[in-house]
Design a protein around this motif. Structure first.
Motif, PDB file in Angstrom:
ATOM      1  N   SER A 298      49.214  41.014  37.729  1.00  0.00           N
ATOM      2  CA  SER A 298      47.869  41.528  37.976  1.00  0.00           C
ATOM      3  C   SER A 298      47.696  42.808  37.163  1.00  0.00           C
ATOM      4  O   SER A 298      48.570  43.683  37.181  1.00  0.00           O
ATOM      5  CB  SER A 298      47.701  41.822  39.468  1.00  0.00           C
TER       6      SER A 298
ATOM      7  N   GLN B 253      46.137  36.190  34.462  1.00  0.00           N
ATOM      8  CA  GLN B 253      46.790  36.877  35.579  1.00  0.00           C
ATOM      9  C   GLN B 253      47.309  35.839  36.566  1.00  0.00           C
ATOM     10  O   GLN B 253      46.541  35.039  37.084  1.00  0.00           O
ATOM     11  CB  GLN B 253      45.796  37.758  36.315  1.00  0.00           C
TER      12      GLN B 253
ATOM     13  N   SER C 106      48.575  36.492  39.496  1.00  0.00           N
ATOM     14  CA  SER C 106      48.188  36.867  40.861  1.00  0.00           C
ATOM     15  C   SER C 106      47.101  37.926  40.833  1.00  0.00           C
ATOM     16  O   SER C 106      47.177  38.929  41.528  1.00  0.00           O
ATOM     17  CB  SER C 106      49.424  37.331  41.646  1.00  0.00           C
ATOM     18  N   GLY C 107      46.108  37.677  39.978  1.00  0.00           N
ATOM     19  CA  GLY C 107      44.959  38.580  39.916  1.00  0.00           C
ATOM     20  C   GLY C 107      44.226  38.560  41.249  1.00  0.00           C
ATOM     21  O   GLY C 107      44.202  37.547  41.923  1.00  0.00           O
ATOM     22  N   TYR C 108      43.672  39.699  41.631  1.00  0.00           N
ATOM     23  CA  TYR C 108      42.936  39.705  42.894  1.00  0.00           C
ATOM     24  C   TYR C 108      41.605  40.423  42.752  1.00  0.00           C
ATOM     25  O   TYR C 108      41.399  41.223  41.844  1.00  0.00           O
ATOM     26  CB  TYR C 108      43.787  40.321  44.019  1.00  0.00           C
TER      27      TYR C 108
ATOM     28  N   HIS D 154      42.118  35.893  45.826  1.00  0.00           N
ATOM     29  CA  HIS D 154      42.679  35.546  44.511  1.00  0.00           C
ATOM     30  C   HIS D 154      41.548  35.469  43.492  1.00  0.00           C
ATOM     31  O   HIS D 154      40.468  34.954  43.762  1.00  0.00           O
ATOM     32  CB  HIS D 154      43.408  34.206  44.575  1.00  0.00           C
TER      33      HIS D 154
ATOM     34  N   TRP E 265      39.911  40.086  31.127  1.00  0.00           N
ATOM     35  CA  TRP E 265      40.490  40.528  32.394  1.00  0.00           C
ATOM     36  C   TRP E 265      41.185  41.852  32.143  1.00  0.00           C
ATOM     37  O   TRP E 265      42.116  41.924  31.353  1.00  0.00           O
ATOM     38  CB  TRP E 265      41.488  39.493  32.926  1.00  0.00           C
TER      39      TRP E 265
END
Lengths: 308, 308
Positions: free
Chosen positions: A90, A109, A111-113, A119, A128
């Motif tokens: 992330s 990503q 585990s991008g949040y 998520h 991003w």
């Protein structure tokens, strides 16, 4: 884009390794890529065809090139500790470990949040990033207005896209989500450390039915670096822009598509349906319902929908 | 190890990126890894614990180190164009694009293959490599005996493992597969270009019930570079060793556990059950059945099982 589970698309790692090879040099042959990735030339061509849907790649006389304006490894935004990592957990998490004025950009990503830890789908071809900045404390109150303003401004001026803001954190085009942002921060004495996560559907395929992207709207890809450079430049001046809060608020309200609309807000304590009447100076949304008037803070709203 | 479908283990990419960070420097802190991977320190520690099951990693005074003897990026086998790529499609395919005397080593093959194109599971901690060599044509006929001989010899001498060969391409320990190899090649006038794929379950977890690994047998991990260096060194001398075919054959037969056993061979044209009697000079297996005697070439046998 919210999604619950994390599934790696087959071939994704090969695509990311392919991009790494291209990002490091002016051009590469099909053989170069086959050799480095350990896949045959036919497969290289197949992956290339796939990548060309989301990246400005050209293939001529056996040379594959990535257009500089779309290749984030080719820029170095002035004044920033700029970190480009094609694959990352992330960008928000990575930023915690870097100094203020670091800008972290990724192609994917794992585990991008987004807000409330949802998520965030970061698929190939989007933009991003997380910018870690240090600003005056009063600036922080205006950031949630300034960030969407400058994203809208850039896309409106450059591509004449009629985009607006859906309170609290979405940039929309015809009710579909084009971009989103996330602001986290902490006060350190008389300075504030702020993490600004920005996700823009640029040349990626919009990951959900409720999303759209610039490529989809314009029918062609755009070079991401101009957008990246614009955002990086703007962020270095947020303290200056915040000296005129009235102007920020006026511009924000002008772009805000939520006012006057019938909305449904899912909050931590229940659902509220009513008419969005206005926005307070600190960015709360005033919603008038049949049972009374509510003042909603961004942090307590899990989801907001425009109903008409 | 044969498997039909390709599924990426969740977290695998993070593990490979973690190894890349460690391979490039003497040591790294938890923070370094968290920052570069964009994952929090707790997750870094979790992944580290997982990696320590298959790699000789130490974590002391906040420094993570990868023991040099187990880190393939720390060696440079003499006389070889040595290529270490933690993630690769297939070392066999990559080798096609490199000059003779290239040695390609990987931590993970996304599309590794074995005999008859069967998928080869290359999970973390094993030794997966392809050596592309140029030899005298007569050497090629002996390679399918020499390769298992020197793998057996190394493991027997160094670790006193009572391992043997299961015809045609397996190295076994108590009937379980410890290693396998694959030989492909072409004649170029008076020289032969040969691709030797070798997969050894070293510190990886054996991917199938029918497999075992050195770590599992010894109850501890071994540094892979000694094995890698031994193989690389041996391969540069195969032309010399092939000058005495009688000795190669004698040593091969000595290690071959298939002779005298009841076997079932699945061939391209059907199944054969009988007693494996001997091996010809060119490596074919003589099987005596109730209906007659068969001479089996390695290439036509899809699978061979020891039945007793």
């Amino acid at each position: 884009m919210a999604q619950n589970s994390l599934i790696m698309e087959p071939g994704l790692v090969l695509k990311l390794e392919f991009l790494k090879i291209l990002s490091g040099r002016e051009n590469a042959t099909i053989r170069d890529v086959a050799s480095e990735l350990g896949i045959d030339e036919f497969t290289v061509l197949n992956i290339l065809e796939d990548l060309k849907k989301n990246y400005m790649l050209t293939y001529e006389k056996d040379k594959i090139s990535w257009f500089h304006g779309d290749n984030p490894s080719k820029i170095k935004p002035w004044g920033w500790n700029y970190i480009y990592r094609p694959f990352i957990g992330s960008t928000m998490v990575s930023a915690r470990y870097h100094s203020p004025w670091s800008l972290i950009v990724s192609e994917y990503q794992a585990s991008g949040y987004g807000r409330h830890g949802k998520h965030w789908i970061s698929n190939l071809g989007g933009l991003w990033m997380t910018a870690k900045i240090e600003v005056e404390p009063r600036t922080t109150q205006l950031l949630s207005m300034m960030i969407p303003i400058f994203i809208c401004r850039f896309l409106r001026e450059k591509f004449r896209l009629n985009i607006g803001i859906k309170w609290p954190n979405d940039i929309i085009y015809r009710e579909k989500k084009l971009a989103g942002f996330l602001i986290e921060g902490e006060l350190l004495g008389n300075r504030a450390l702020v993490y600004i996560g920005i996700g823009i559907n640029v040349n990626n395929d919009p990951p959900l039915e409720t999303a759209t992207g610039i490529k989809q709207i314009l029918g062609k890809m755009i070079p991401r670096n101009s957008l990246l450079g614009y955002i990086a430049g703007y962020l270095t001046r947020v303290d200056d822009y915040s000296r005129d809060p009235g102007r920020v608020q006026a511009e924000y309200i002008d772009l805000l598509e939520t006012i006057g609309r019938r909305v449904k807000a899912v909050t931590l304590s229940g659902e509220i349906i009513g008419i969005a009447r206005s926005i307070t100076e600190s960015g709360e949304l005033i919603v008038e319902t049949t049972t009374g008037t509510y003042k909603l803070r961004s942090g307590e709203v899990l989801e907001l929908r425009h109903l008409d």
